[in-house]
Each structure stands twice: as C-alpha cells, then as structure tokens.
Design a protein around this motif. Structure first.
Motif, PDB file in Angstrom:
ATOM      1  N   UNK A 140       0.821  -1.209   0.000  1.00 17.09           N
ATOM      2  CA  UNK A 140       0.000   0.000   0.000  1.00 17.09           C
ATOM      3  C   UNK A 140       0.858   1.263   0.000  1.00 17.09           C
ATOM      4  N   UNK A 141       0.221   2.358  -0.349  1.00 16.64           N
ATOM      5  CA  UNK A 141       0.877   3.671  -0.306  1.00 16.64           C
ATOM      6  C   UNK A 141       0.771   4.192   1.122  1.00 16.64           C
ATOM      7  N   UNK A 142       1.880   4.479   1.789  1.00 13.87           N
ATOM      8  CA  UNK A 142       1.814   4.897   3.190  1.00 13.87           C
ATOM      9  C   UNK A 142       1.273   6.319   3.346  1.00 13.87           C
ATOM     10  N   UNK A 143       0.399   6.495   4.305  1.00 14.35           N
ATOM     11  CA  UNK A 143      -0.161   7.833   4.558  1.00 14.35           C
ATOM     12  C   UNK A 143       0.900   8.799   5.077  1.00 14.35           C
ATOM     13  N   UNK A 144       2.033   8.242   5.522  1.00 20.61           N
ATOM     14  CA  UNK A 144       3.114   9.096   6.029  1.00 20.61           C
ATOM     15  C   UNK A 144       3.668  10.039   4.960  1.00 20.61           C
ATOM     16  N   UNK A 145       3.350   9.784   3.704  1.00 19.97           N
ATOM     17  CA  UNK A 145       3.793  10.690   2.638  1.00 19.97           C
ATOM     18  C   UNK A 145       3.322  12.119   2.927  1.00 19.97           C
ATOM     19  N   UNK A 146       2.238  12.247   3.664  1.00 22.05           N
ATOM     20  CA  UNK A 146       1.694  13.577   3.956  1.00 22.05           C
ATOM     21  C   UNK A 146       2.654  14.439   4.767  1.00 22.05           C
ATOM     22  N   UNK A 147       3.688  13.824   5.317  1.00 20.54           N
ATOM     23  CA  UNK A 147       4.703  14.608   6.043  1.00 20.54           C
ATOM     24  C   UNK A 147       5.491  15.515   5.100  1.00 20.54           C
ATOM     25  N   UNK A 148       5.496  15.158   3.824  1.00 21.95           N
ATOM     26  CA  UNK A 148       6.325  15.879   2.844  1.00 21.95           C
ATOM     27  C   UNK A 148       5.585  17.116   2.359  1.00 21.95           C
ATOM     28  N   UNK A 149       5.619  18.128   3.150  1.00 15.66           N
ATOM     29  CA  UNK A 149       4.815  19.329   2.884  1.00 15.66           C
ATOM     30  C   UNK A 149       5.341  20.159   1.716  1.00 15.66           C
ATOM     31  N   UNK A 150       6.573  19.881   1.253  1.00 15.99           N
ATOM     32  CA  UNK A 150       7.127  20.604   0.110  1.00 15.99           C
ATOM     33  C   UNK A 150       7.017  19.814  -1.191  1.00 15.99           C
ATOM     34  N   UNK A 151       6.462  18.611  -1.122  1.00  8.76           N
ATOM     35  CA  UNK A 151       6.391  17.749  -2.299  1.00  8.76           C
ATOM     36  C   UNK A 151       5.394  18.308  -3.311  1.00  8.76           C
ATOM     37  N   UNK A 152       5.867  18.527  -4.546  1.00  9.13           N
ATOM     38  CA  UNK A 152       4.991  19.059  -5.593  1.00  9.13           C
ATOM     39  C   UNK A 152       4.729  18.044  -6.701  1.00  9.13           C
ATOM     40  N   UNK A 153       5.557  17.009  -6.800  1.00  8.58           N
ATOM     41  CA  UNK A 153       5.443  16.029  -7.886  1.00  8.58           C
ATOM     42  C   UNK A 153       5.652  14.634  -7.322  1.00  8.58           C
ATOM     43  N   UNK A 154       4.647  13.761  -7.494  1.00 16.86           N
ATOM     44  CA  UNK A 154       4.743  12.380  -7.021  1.00 16.86           C
ATOM     45  C   UNK A 154       4.270  11.449  -8.130  1.00 16.86           C
ATOM     46  N   UNK A 155       5.170  10.575  -8.602  1.00 21.35           N
ATOM     47  CA  UNK A 155       4.832   9.623  -9.660  1.00 21.35           C
ATOM     48  C   UNK A 155       5.176   8.216  -9.182  1.00 21.35           C
ATOM     49  N   UNK A 156       4.126   7.432  -8.926  1.00 17.18           N
ATOM     50  CA  UNK A 156       4.282   6.035  -8.525  1.00 17.18           C
ATOM     51  C   UNK A 156       3.623   5.115  -9.542  1.00 17.18           C
ATOM     52  N   UNK A 157       3.433   5.605 -10.753  1.00 17.03           N
ATOM     53  CA  UNK A 157       2.742   4.837 -11.786  1.00 17.03           C
ATOM     54  C   UNK A 157       3.562   3.624 -12.219  1.00 17.03           C
ATOM     55  N   UNK A 158       2.857   2.662 -12.851  1.00 15.15           N
ATOM     56  CA  UNK A 158       3.482   1.466 -13.405  1.00 15.15           C
ATOM     57  C   UNK A 158       4.289   0.682 -12.375  1.00 15.15           C
ATOM     58  N   UNK A 159       3.633   0.415 -11.254  1.00 17.17           N
ATOM     59  CA  UNK A 159       4.156  -0.482 -10.246  1.00 17.17           C
ATOM     60  C   UNK A 159       3.086  -1.540  -9.978  1.00 17.17           C
ATOM     61  N   UNK A 160       3.125  -2.164  -8.810  1.00 18.21           N
ATOM     62  CA  UNK A 160       2.110  -3.156  -8.438  1.00 18.21           C
ATOM     63  C   UNK A 160       1.522  -2.804  -7.079  1.00 18.21           C
ATOM     64  N   UNK A 161       1.292  -1.521  -6.855  1.00 15.40           N
ATOM     65  CA  UNK A 161       0.773  -1.049  -5.575  1.00 15.40           C
ATOM     66  C   UNK A 161      -0.683  -1.468  -5.406  1.00 15.40           C
ATOM     67  N   UNK A 162      -1.051  -1.800  -4.181  1.00 19.65           N
ATOM     68  CA  UNK A 162      -2.395  -2.284  -3.883  1.00 19.65           C
ATOM     69  C   UNK A 162      -3.007  -1.473  -2.744  1.00 19.65           C
ATOM     70  N   UNK A 163      -4.280  -1.780  -2.458  1.00 11.90           N
ATOM     71  CA  UNK A 163      -4.967  -1.111  -1.354  1.00 11.90           C
ATOM     72  C   UNK A 163      -5.622   0.183  -1.800  1.00 11.90           C
ATOM     73  N   UNK A 164      -6.160   0.883  -0.834  1.00 13.29           N
ATOM     74  CA  UNK A 164      -6.866   2.134  -1.102  1.00 13.29           C
ATOM     75  C   UNK A 164      -5.871   3.288  -1.248  1.00 13.29           C
ATOM     76  N   UNK A 165      -6.316   4.314  -1.952  1.00 11.74           N
ATOM     77  CA  UNK A 165      -5.505   5.529  -2.099  1.00 11.74           C
ATOM     78  C   UNK A 165      -5.681   6.374  -0.838  1.00 11.74           C
ATOM     79  N   UNK A 166      -4.599   6.688  -0.128  1.00 11.74           N
ATOM     80  CA  UNK A 166      -4.732   7.506   1.083  1.00 11.74           C
ATOM     81  C   UNK A 166      -5.338   8.876   0.755  1.00 11.74           C
ATOM     82  N   UNK A 167      -6.370   9.251   1.471  1.00 11.28           N
ATOM     83  CA  UNK A 167      -7.051  10.517   1.204  1.00 11.28           C
ATOM     84  C   UNK A 167      -6.133  11.722   1.386  1.00 11.28           C
ATOM     85  N   UNK A 168      -5.115  11.560   2.221  1.00 11.49           N
ATOM     86  CA  UNK A 168      -4.217  12.685   2.496  1.00 11.49           C
ATOM     87  C   UNK A 168      -3.462  13.139   1.250  1.00 11.49           C
TER      88      UNK A 168
END
Length: 211
Positions: free
Chosen positions: A126-154
């Motif tokens: 799954x995608x960890x909700x802890x990503x929300x700690x990255x308050x300066x993050x402007x670009x996130x690309x996790x496409x073309x992997x095998x990630x599962x679970x729900x998308x964190x609302x954060x």
C-alpha cells in the motif's frame, strides 16, 4: 564519455567533488560503496546507465546531496532505508529500474523533497499515509508499479502537491474525496487501476485540475 567497465573504488578518494554526472555512460556493474565517501557531493546523476544491482547503503552518507537521478538504469532490490539521512535532498527521480518491495517510508522523513518519481518499478503493498509529512512535495509519480490497497485521502490535500500519478497499479476501493477544496492538484492520473463504485460529486471541488 568513452570510459567503460566498473566504476573504480578509488572514486571515493575524490572527496572534494560536488558534482558527478555519468548519464548514459558505458560504466557497468554495481556502484562501489566507496561512493559514500564523497561527502561534498550535492548532485549525482547516473541515469540511462548500465549500472545494476542493489544501491549501496553508503549513499546515505552523502549528507549534502540535493539531487539524485537514477532513471532508466538496471538497479534492483529495495531502495535503501539509509536514504532518509539525505536531509538536503530535493529531487529523487529513480524511475524505470527494478526496485522492489514496499514504498520506502524512510523517504517521508526528508522534508525538503519536492519531487519523487519511482514509476516503472516493482513496488508492492500500500501507499503509506506518512507521505503527507512531505509538505514541500509538488510532484509524485508512482505509476506502473504493483501497488495495492486504497488511495490515502491525504494525498489529495497535501499543501504543495500539484502533480500526482498513480496510474497502472492495482489500487482498489471506491474513489473518495474529502475536504479537497484546498487541494493544489492540477494533474491527477488514476487510470489503469481496480477502482470501483461511482465517482463522487465532490471531485468538482478539485478547482485547479486541468482538463
């Protein structure tokens, strides 16, 4: 460059070096652990190379590094947790390799990160909700992997995130959006997943999304 073969261990002796670019070089083999001795390095790019194998944990010693580019190479194994020591790191494009395992949660401790691109790898879980700690993050690309679970609302309400690519994974669940009126997203790609259910009307609250 016409240099070829393995990158010599002696690379670690260049301890005053602050910029190292070996893009599309003919070097091959694994990265020597001695690269961790380049304590003044701020820029490291090995993209489009024939380097392979696991990244040495000594990369975490490069405390001044602001840019690390490993795109389109042959690296494998897990992204070393020691990278969390790179407190000055701003950009991390490491797409199109053979990295595996879960999303490296250790990256969420690098507060200066503005760009993470791990697309085209073999990440699972799954995608960890802890990503929300990255308050300066402007670009996130996790496409073309095998990630599962729900998308964190954060992810939808991170204060600086303007581009989010999660397409071509195995993410599941209904599309849910909450309190997104403050969202900065202008690009959102969720295609090629296993999402189900109706699209929430609240998607209209993404006021900055581009058509």
């Amino acid at each position: 460059t016409n240099f070829s073969g393995k990158l010599p261990d002696s690379i670690g002796n260049l301890n005053s070096l602050n910029y190292l670019e070996l893009d599309s070089s003919k070097f091959s083999g694994e990265i020597p652990p001695s690269i961790g001795n380049l304590s003044q390095l701020t820029y490291l790019s090995l993209s489009g190379s024939n380097f392979h194998g696991q990244l040495p944990s000594t990369l975490g010693n490069l405390a001044k590094l602001t840019f690390l580019d490993l795109r389109n190479s042959l690296f494998s194994g897990k992204v070393p947790s020691s990278l969390w020591n790179l407190t000055q790191l701003e950009e991390l494009p490491i797409s199109y390799n053979n990295f595996e395992g879960r999303f490296p949660v250790s990256l969420t401790n690098i507060s200066k990160l503005t760009t993470i691109d791990i697309s085209g790898n073999q990440l699972k879980g799954s995608i960890p909700s802890e990503i929300s700690r990255l308050t300066n993050l402007s670009y996130l690309d996790l496409s073309q992997n095998s990630l599962t679970g729900a998308i964190p609302l954060v992810l939808y309400t991170m204060p600086s995130l303007s581009e989010l690519y999660l397409d071509q994974n195995q993410l599941t669940g209904p599309l849910q959006f909450q309190n997104i009126s403050s969202s900065q997203l202008n690009v959102l790609d969720l295609s090629g997943n296993k999402l189900n259910g109706p699209i929430s009307r609240s998607i209209s609250n993404f006021t900055k999304l581009q058509g």
